[in-house]
Design an enzyme around this catalytic site. Structure first.
Site, PDB file in Angstrom:
ATOM      1  CG  ASP A 167     -11.529  40.041  29.880  1.00 16.29           C
ATOM      2  OD1 ASP A 167     -10.568  40.391  29.177  1.00 16.29           O
ATOM      3  OD2 ASP A 167     -11.396  39.503  30.997  1.00 16.29           O
ATOM      4  CE1 TYR A 209     -12.638  46.862  35.379  1.00 18.35           C
ATOM      5  CE2 TYR A 209     -10.766  47.495  36.746  1.00 18.35           C
ATOM      6  CZ  TYR A 209     -11.309  47.199  35.500  1.00 18.35           C
ATOM      7  OH  TYR A 209     -10.510  47.253  34.389  1.00 18.35           O
TER       8      TYR A 209
END
Length: 246
Positions: free
Chosen positions: A53, A111
C-alpha cells in the site's frame, strides 16, 4: 529464445502511492515497468510477488517478466538500475523456469513492523517508524502474537469492503517481536495476507498491550459470530515487506 527473469528490488515507499499502477499516481510498478522496457526495448508485463500500500516499504520485493532480449540475465539488474529513481534499488536478477510466477510461486512472506517507543522520535524517522509512547505490557503482546499463529479466519483483521467476497482464511506460520533499543520490531510470516491485515493486527496487539482491550476481547476477533471489527490499522510508515521465500 524467451527467458523468464526474476528481479529482486528494494524500495522506500514514502513517496509512492503503493506498488500497483494507479493513474496519475506514482507507483513502484510503473517505475519498474518503464526501466525494464528501456533496457529490453520490449513491451514487457511484470508479475509482482504482491502489492504494498501507499507508504509501505520493501527490503526485498520480487517481480518476474518474459523477454527475448539476449542480455545476460544476471546483468539485467545492472542495466536497469540507471533507469530507476533513487528510491528503488535493483538488488539481483536471474533466469528462472518459464512457469515461474512471482506471486503463485512464493511459499511465504515475512513482514516487519517497526514501532519507536521513545518519548521524542527524531523527525528523520517519521516516514519509517510508527510512534507509540504508551506503556506496553510485552507479556500480553506475546500472548496476542501466539494466538495469531495457525490457520484462522482473519475477516475482522482486514479493511472492510462490503462489495468484496474472498476467502479470508489465512495461515500465519510465525509471529514474534524483537526489542531493538527503543524500537519494537514485530514480525509476521505467512503465505499470504489480506488487505491491511498486518497493520490491523499490530493495531489490535498494541491495544491489548496497552490494556485497552482484554485477552478475551482480543480472542473474540476470531469468533465466527462476532461482527465487531478489530482496531483500525496503524500507519503504513512502519511496515516493511522484509523477505520472500520461493
Amino acid at each position: 529464445m524467451i527467458k523468464n527473469i526474476l528481479l529482486e528490488t528494494s524500495y522506500d515507499g514514502a513517496l509512492f502511492s503503493g506498488f500497483q499502477y494507479q493513474k496519475d499516481q506514482r507507483s513502484v510498478e510503473e517505475e519498474l515497468t518503464k526501466a525494464i522496457r528501456k533496457v529490453t526495448g520490449e513491451e514487457n508485463r511484470i508479475v509482482s510477488c504482491g502489492r504494498t500500500d501507499s507508504g509501505v516499504h520493501a527490503k526485498s520485493h520480487f517481480v518476474n517478466f518474459l523477454t527475448a532480449s539476449d542480455i545476460n540475465p544476471i546483468g539485467i539488474k545492472f542495466q536497469i538500475q540507471p533507469h530507476l529513481p533513487d528510491d528503488i534499488l535493483a538488488i539481483s536478477s536471474r533466469e528462472v523456469d518459464l512457469n515461474f510466477h512471482a506471486r503463485f510461486s512464493a511459499k511465504s512472506k515475512l513482514y516487519k513492523y517497526v514501532i519507536c517507543r521513545s518519548k521524542d522520535m527524531h523527525p528523520i524517522y517519521r516516514n519509517y517508524k510508527e510512534h507509540v509512547t504508551y506503556k506496553l505490557d510485552l507479556k500480553k503482546l506475546e500472548e496476542g502474537l501466539n494466538l495469531l499463529v495457525g490457520t484462522h479466519d482473519f475477516r475482522l483483521f482486514m479493511m472492510e469492503d462490503k462489495n468484496l467476497s474472498i476467502n479470508t482464511v489465512r495461515t500465519i506460520e510465525e509471529a514474534y517481536f524483537i526489542e531493538n533499543g527503543a524500537d519494537l520490531e514485530i514480525y509476521f510470516k505467512g503465505e499470504s495476507f489480506l488487505h491491511n491485515q498486518v497493520r490491523i493486527m499490530v493495531g489490535s496487539l498494541i491495544e491489548l498491550a496497552r490494556g485497552r482491550i482484554s485477552l478475551d476481547d482480543y480472542e473474540k476477533f476470531f469468533d465466527k459470530e462476532n461482527t465487531k471489527r478489530a482496531n483500525p490499522a496503524l500507519g503504513a510508515e512502519g511496515l516493511y515487506l522484509w523477505r520472500v521465500e520461493f
